[in-house]
Scaffold this motif. Structure first.
Motif, PDB file in Angstrom:
ATOM      1  N   SER A   4       1.276  -0.873  -0.113  1.00 18.70           N
ATOM      2  CA  SER A   4       0.127  -0.309  -0.013  1.00 18.70           C
ATOM      3  C   SER A   4       0.890   1.155  -0.079  1.00 18.70           C
ATOM      4  N   CYS A   5       0.563   2.309  -0.719  1.00 21.05           N
ATOM      5  CA  CYS A   5       0.971   3.661  -0.737  1.00 21.05           C
ATOM      6  C   CYS A   5       1.173   4.269   0.455  1.00 21.05           C
ATOM      7  N   ALA A   6       2.132   4.716   1.094  1.00 19.25           N
ATOM      8  CA  ALA A   6       1.704   5.921   2.180  1.00 19.25           C
ATOM      9  C   ALA A   6       2.324   7.232   2.090  1.00 19.25           C
ATOM     10  N   ALA A   7       1.552   7.654   1.149  1.00 18.05           N
ATOM     11  CA  ALA A   7       1.841   9.441   1.231  1.00 18.05           C
ATOM     12  C   ALA A   7       0.551   9.782   1.508  1.00 18.05           C
ATOM     13  N   SER A   8       0.618  10.568   2.389  1.00 21.86           N
ATOM     14  CA  SER A   8      -0.399  11.662   3.016  1.00 21.86           C
ATOM     15  C   SER A   8      -0.553  12.530   2.957  1.00 21.86           C
ATOM     16  N   GLU A   9      -1.801  13.173   3.252  1.00 24.01           N
ATOM     17  CA  GLU A   9      -2.932  13.943   3.116  1.00 24.01           C
ATOM     18  C   GLU A   9      -1.545  15.607   2.575  1.00 24.01           C
ATOM     19  N   VAL A  10      -0.580  15.280   2.716  1.00 24.52           N
ATOM     20  CA  VAL A  10      -0.210  16.363   2.981  1.00 24.52           C
ATOM     21  C   VAL A  10       0.661  16.652   1.485  1.00 24.52           C
ATOM     22  N   VAL A  11       1.339  15.149   0.534  1.00 21.02           N
ATOM     23  CA  VAL A  11       1.395  15.755  -0.762  1.00 21.02           C
ATOM     24  C   VAL A  11       0.302  15.539  -1.627  1.00 21.02           C
ATOM     25  N   GLU A  12       0.633  16.842  -2.102  1.00 22.65           N
ATOM     26  CA  GLU A  12      -0.792  17.163  -3.503  1.00 22.65           C
ATOM     27  C   GLU A  12      -0.523  16.376  -4.691  1.00 22.65           C
ATOM     28  N   PRO A  13      -1.941  15.557  -5.040  1.00 24.48           N
ATOM     29  CA  PRO A  13      -2.372  14.836  -5.534  1.00 24.48           C
ATOM     30  C   PRO A  13      -2.025  15.606  -7.191  1.00 24.48           C
ATOM     31  N   ALA A  14      -1.452  14.401  -8.138  1.00 29.82           N
ATOM     32  CA  ALA A  14      -1.219  14.422  -9.663  1.00 29.82           C
ATOM     33  C   ALA A  14      -2.827  14.923  -9.820  1.00 29.82           C
ATOM     34  N   ALA A  15      -2.788  16.149 -10.843  1.00 30.89           N
ATOM     35  CA  ALA A  15      -3.868  15.581 -11.509  1.00 30.89           C
ATOM     36  C   ALA A  15      -4.324  14.984 -12.345  1.00 30.89           C
ATOM     37  N   PRO A  16      -5.763  15.040 -12.017  1.00 30.07           N
ATOM     38  CA  PRO A  16      -6.057  14.107 -13.079  1.00 30.07           C
ATOM     39  C   PRO A  16      -6.002  13.061 -14.299  1.00 30.07           C
ATOM     40  N   GLY A  17      -6.584  12.559 -15.332  1.00 32.66           N
ATOM     41  CA  GLY A  17      -5.585  13.127 -16.875  1.00 32.66           C
ATOM     42  C   GLY A  17      -4.708  13.086 -17.087  1.00 32.66           C
ATOM     43  N   ILE A  18      -3.473  12.617 -16.489  1.00 30.47           N
ATOM     44  CA  ILE A  18      -2.300  12.503 -17.183  1.00 30.47           C
ATOM     45  C   ILE A  18      -2.447  10.801 -17.575  1.00 30.47           C
ATOM     46  N   PHE A  19      -3.299  10.207 -17.444  1.00 28.35           N
ATOM     47  CA  PHE A  19      -3.259   8.667 -18.243  1.00 28.35           C
ATOM     48  C   PHE A  19      -3.822   8.510 -19.518  1.00 28.35           C
ATOM     49  N   GLY A  20      -4.788   9.063 -19.125  1.00 24.32           N
ATOM     50  CA  GLY A  20      -6.402   9.210 -19.365  1.00 24.32           C
ATOM     51  C   GLY A  20      -6.578   7.459 -20.685  1.00 24.32           C
ATOM     52  N   SER A  21      -7.827   7.730 -20.853  1.00 27.75           N
ATOM     53  CA  SER A  21      -8.064   6.147 -20.942  1.00 27.75           C
ATOM     54  C   SER A  21      -8.952   4.921 -19.820  1.00 27.75           C
ATOM     55  N   GLU A  22      -8.242   3.172 -19.844  1.00 31.30           N
ATOM     56  CA  GLU A  22      -7.725   3.233 -18.981  1.00 31.30           C
ATOM     57  C   GLU A  22      -7.647   2.641 -17.521  1.00 31.30           C
ATOM     58  N   VAL A  23      -6.269   3.421 -17.677  1.00 28.03           N
ATOM     59  CA  VAL A  23      -5.910   3.219 -16.815  1.00 28.03           C
ATOM     60  C   VAL A  23      -6.026   4.433 -15.471  1.00 28.03           C
ATOM     61  N   ASP A  24      -6.743   6.008 -16.648  1.00 31.32           N
ATOM     62  CA  ASP A  24      -7.177   7.056 -15.079  1.00 31.32           C
ATOM     63  C   ASP A  24      -8.350   6.393 -14.321  1.00 31.32           C
ATOM     64  N   GLY A  25      -9.146   5.532 -14.986  1.00 31.96           N
ATOM     65  CA  GLY A  25     -10.766   5.239 -14.124  1.00 31.96           C
ATOM     66  C   GLY A  25      -9.973   4.235 -12.928  1.00 31.96           C
ATOM     67  N   HIS A  26      -9.233   3.723 -12.588  1.00 27.46           N
ATOM     68  CA  HIS A  26      -8.969   2.803 -11.514  1.00 27.46           C
ATOM     69  C   HIS A  26      -8.218   3.912 -10.864  1.00 27.46           C
ATOM     70  N   LEU A  27      -7.665   5.432 -11.181  1.00 27.93           N
ATOM     71  CA  LEU A  27      -7.266   5.902  -9.599  1.00 27.93           C
ATOM     72  C   LEU A  27      -7.538   7.051  -8.778  1.00 27.93           C
ATOM     73  N   SER A  28      -7.987   6.873  -7.834  1.00 35.04           N
ATOM     74  CA  SER A  28      -8.455   7.289  -7.055  1.00 35.04           C
ATOM     75  C   SER A  28      -7.556   8.634  -6.074  1.00 35.04           C
ATOM     76  N   GLU A  29      -8.023   9.922  -5.894  1.00 33.52           N
ATOM     77  CA  GLU A  29      -7.254  11.060  -5.058  1.00 33.52           C
ATOM     78  C   GLU A  29      -5.715  10.687  -4.335  1.00 33.52           C
ATOM     79  N   HIS A  30      -6.183   8.926  -3.501  1.00 31.99           N
ATOM     80  CA  HIS A  30      -5.083   8.809  -2.051  1.00 31.99           C
ATOM     81  C   HIS A  30      -3.643   7.955  -4.222  1.00 31.99           C
ATOM     82  N   ASP A  31      -4.207   7.638  -5.050  1.00 29.07           N
ATOM     83  CA  ASP A  31      -3.685   6.525  -5.512  1.00 29.07           C
ATOM     84  C   ASP A  31      -2.783   7.913  -6.781  1.00 29.07           C
ATOM     85  N   LEU A  32      -2.988   9.958  -6.677  1.00 25.73           N
ATOM     86  CA  LEU A  32      -3.123  10.554  -7.569  1.00 25.73           C
ATOM     87  C   LEU A  32      -1.637  10.929  -6.655  1.00 25.73           C
ATOM     88  N   ARG A  33      -1.878  10.950  -4.971  1.00 27.28           N
ATOM     89  CA  ARG A  33      -1.018  11.052  -4.676  1.00 27.28           C
ATOM     90  C   ARG A  33      -0.132  10.623  -4.273  1.00 27.28           C
TER      91      ARG A  33
END
Length: 106
Positions: A4-33
């Protein structure tokens, strides 16, 4: 980074849409962090892996920084989502301005 990823709430999440298509559909805000953490800290060709909220496995391998233009810096990135027997892979370039969030090339 494994499991599991240990990114904290202080890490700014990456912007959605980096990957597009199928990959982005799996990503939560925590995953973007987690993605931001990898882009900020991982060495080139160092693969980070963690389990996504939907149970799929995420593998992210950043390349080296591609240099800067003004305050903008960019990195190549390979992301693979493994879900059962299905594999979705995206090869993209993520960029950011200054210390802002990583996002898709615009």
């Amino acid at each position: 980074m494994s499991g599991s990823c240990a990114a904290s709430e202080v890490v700014e999440p990456a912007a959605p849409g980096i990957f597009g298509s199928e990959v982005d559909g799996h990503l939560s805000e925590h995953d973007l962090r987690c993605l931001s953490m990898v882009l900020n800290e991982a060495e080139p060709a160092q693969t980070a892996r963690w389990t996504l909220a939907d149970g799929a496995l995420m593998l992210v391998t950043p390349g080296r920084e591609r240099g800067t233009r003004g305050l903008r810096s960019c990195r190549d990135l390979r992301a693979t989502v493994l879900e059962g027997m299905d594999t979705d892979t995206a090869y993209v370039t993520a960029c950011r301005v200054g210390t802002g969030p990583w996002g898709p090339v615009s």
